[in-house]
Design a protein around this motif. Structure first.
Motif, PDB file in Angstrom:
ATOM      1  N   TYR A 180       0.636  -1.324  -0.068  1.00 44.53           N
ATOM      2  CA  TYR A 180      -0.108  -0.072  -0.069  1.00 44.53           C
ATOM      3  C   TYR A 180       0.884   1.174  -0.024  1.00 44.53           C
ATOM      4  CZ  TYR A 180      -3.052   3.770   1.509  1.00 44.53           C
ATOM      5  OH  TYR A 180      -3.960   4.878   1.501  1.00 44.53           O
ATOM      6  N   THR A 184       0.663   3.940  -3.467  1.00 45.04           N
ATOM      7  CA  THR A 184      -0.062   4.887  -3.238  1.00 45.04           C
ATOM      8  C   THR A 184       0.814   5.912  -2.628  1.00 45.04           C
ATOM      9  OG1 THR A 184      -0.673   4.688  -0.909  1.00 45.04           O
ATOM     10  CG2 THR A 184      -1.827   3.359  -2.632  1.00 45.04           C
ATOM     11  N   TRP A 188      -1.953  12.034  -3.353  1.00 51.44           N
ATOM     12  CA  TRP A 188      -3.185  11.904  -4.022  1.00 51.44           C
ATOM     13  C   TRP A 188      -4.351  12.400  -3.113  1.00 51.44           C
ATOM     14  CZ3 TRP A 188      -2.668   6.110  -5.586  1.00 51.44           C
ATOM     15  CH2 TRP A 188      -1.413   5.787  -6.430  1.00 51.44           C
ATOM     16  N   TRP A 192      -5.814   9.124   1.556  1.00 52.01           N
ATOM     17  CA  TRP A 192      -4.798   8.127   1.073  1.00 52.01           C
ATOM     18  C   TRP A 192      -3.967   8.282   2.273  1.00 52.01           C
ATOM     19  CZ3 TRP A 192      -5.118   4.806  -2.932  1.00 52.01           C
ATOM     20  CH2 TRP A 192      -6.187   5.030  -3.874  1.00 52.01           C
ATOM     21  N   ARG A 197      -6.920   5.761   7.335  1.00 54.57           N
ATOM     22  CA  ARG A 197      -7.178   4.384   6.610  1.00 54.57           C
ATOM     23  C   ARG A 197      -7.661   3.387   7.690  1.00 54.57           C
ATOM     24  NH1 ARG A 197      -7.779   5.566   1.308  1.00 54.57           N
ATOM     25  NH2 ARG A 197      -8.545   3.618   1.332  1.00 54.57           N
ATOM     26  N   VAL A 206      -9.296  -0.893   1.120  1.00 60.25           N
ATOM     27  CA  VAL A 206      -9.387   0.003   0.107  1.00 60.25           C
ATOM     28  C   VAL A 206     -10.721  -0.488  -0.737  1.00 60.25           C
ATOM     29  CG1 VAL A 206      -6.918   0.285  -0.248  1.00 60.25           C
ATOM     30  CG2 VAL A 206      -7.946  -1.428  -1.500  1.00 60.25           C
ATOM     31  N   GLU A 210     -10.035   2.138  -5.653  1.00 61.45           N
ATOM     32  CA  GLU A 210      -8.594   2.502  -4.967  1.00 61.45           C
ATOM     33  C   GLU A 210      -7.695   1.602  -5.357  1.00 61.45           C
ATOM     34  OE1 GLU A 210     -10.250   5.130  -1.271  1.00 61.45           O
ATOM     35  OE2 GLU A 210      -9.942   3.034  -1.070  1.00 61.45           O
TER      36      GLU A 210
END
Ligand code: SF4
Length: 393
Positions: A180, A184, A188, A192, A197, A206, A210
């Motif tokens: 992850y 990522t 963004w 994110w 999260r 996700v 995503e």
């Protein structure tokens, strides 16, 4: 060489197919084979429009020769990008390859499961995860509603038992925190950031979209890997591609200007730009070169992406394409591309040198600058303000 390799030329299997094929890239380039022109188109559209799809709309795999040209255009495009030797161009190229690939992936995933099982030219999510060594790192979220997991498209990694019944991919997945973070970026958006999260057992929750965004980043990294490369012994390829590289450089010519007048006076636009605007207003599609010439001119006279979108509201140009192109032209990494010269626009048949005014200026911005200076007070399209053109020039 099969259609799937042509569609996803960065896959390991595609690389092997090229390596095993009885074709020599230097010979193809020397013979100016169709793959060479397609490679030039691939790079040009990547840099100007953010896609590498063929402008003709032809889809890889429509015929065996198309498939071969499409697949071989990828390694040749990488050579062209290497010869351009520009970091921003490499970034744009890799991003465009990734965006085009993921558009195709999305279409593949929407293909009816039954059709997908008989077509070798579509990928499932499991194929993609396996391609990027993510098969063990991504799994359906156990909290996903029952009955929506494990469809054939979810495959062995994402779908656990794969092919157990007519469901679609699940809406949410868990991805191990390491991949992850690698795939990522907090840039963004705040959502994110890891702190925002749901994290459990070393995995991040996700959504399906995503996950596809993370996979797009994986494709982009794969494409960018090794670029630019030294051609070394392949110097003859560089010589044979010289004119195509020169065309791309000319189109993106990084000339510098004295500050152009920051005023939008459509009545004073040079004929080439007026013709393009009128063509778009007739709802006719602009070619990549035409669209690039117009966008770089509008950005060059100081218009923001929002202003260009508003200015082109009643034309064939779509807002999303305008935004991509204008943001590319105005990005802050030293990649601002002024419009091509009159000579280049003449080569693309965009300029017809009305009234021989190529004698007056060598490029549309300079010509516009002179017209604004000569006009004195002009009305700015943006706000109707009165601007002293003579002082602006
Ligand atoms: S001479 Fe230059 S400014 Fe004039 S129409 Fe041609 S390209 Fe445009």
């Amino acid at each position: 060489m099969d259609a799937l390799d042509a569609k996803y030329p960065f896959f390991g299997s595609a690389r092997e197919a090229v390596a095993e094929a009885a074709v020599s890239l230097p010979e193809l380039v020397a013979a100016d084979a169709p793959a060479v022109e397609r490679a030039r188109e691939r790079v040009e559209r990547a840099l100007l429009e953010g896609t590498v799809a063929a402008e003709s709309g032809a889809f890889p795999g429509e015929s065996a020769s198309d498939t071969q040209a499409e697949l071989l255009s990828y390694p040749i495009a990488r050579i062209l990008v290497s010869l351009l030797d520009s970091d921003p161009a490499i970034e744009k190229y890799a991003a465009a390859e990734a965006a085009t690939a993921m558009e195709r992936v999305r279409r593949d995933l929407e293909t009816d499961d039954e059709l997908r099982s008989v077509s070798s030219a579509t990928v499932g999510l499991d194929d993609l995860l396996a391609e990027f060594d993510l098969a063990d790192a991504v799994r359906p979220d156990a909290t996903a509603p029952a009955g929506v997991r494990g469809g054939p498209g979810a495959g062995t990694a994402a779908g656990a038992s794969g092919g157990t019944g007519g469901g679609r991919d699940p809406d949410h997945y868990r991805i191990d925190v390491g991949p992850y973070l690698r795939l990522t970026s907090p840039e963004w958006g705040d959502s994110w950031r890891l702190v925002n999260r749901a994290l459990a057992d070393g995995a991040v929750r996700v959504s399906r979209e995503e996950l596809l965004a993370a996979l797009e980043a994986a494709v982009e990294a794969r494409v960018a890997e090794g670029l630019p490369f030294e051609l070394g012994a392949d110097e003859e390829i560089a010589a044979a591609l010289e004119s195509r590289v020169a065309d791309l450089r000319r189109l993106l010519s990084e000339r510098t200007y004295a500050e152009p007048p920051d005023v939008v006076a459509p009545a004073l636009f040079p004929p080439c730009m007026t013709n393009l605007i009128e063509k778009a207003e007739r709802d006719a599609a602009l070619s990549a070169a035409e669209s690039f010439a117009l966008m770089s001119f509008l950005v060059g006279i100081g218009m923001t992406p929002d202003e260009v979108v508003a200015f082109c509201a009643d034309t064939s140009l779509d807002a999303e394409g305008i935004r991509y192109q204008t943001e590319f032209l105005t990005d802050d990494r030293g990649t601002q591309y002024p419009p091509p010269t009159c000579e280049t626009l003449a080569n693309y048949e965009i300029c017809h040198n009305e009234d021989d005014h190529m004698q007056v200026a060598a490029d549309p911005l300079s010509y516009y600058e002179k017209r604004v200076a000569a006009a004195g007070d002009v009305t700015d399209w943006r706000d109707g303000r009165e601007t002293d053109g003579a002082n602006e020039a």
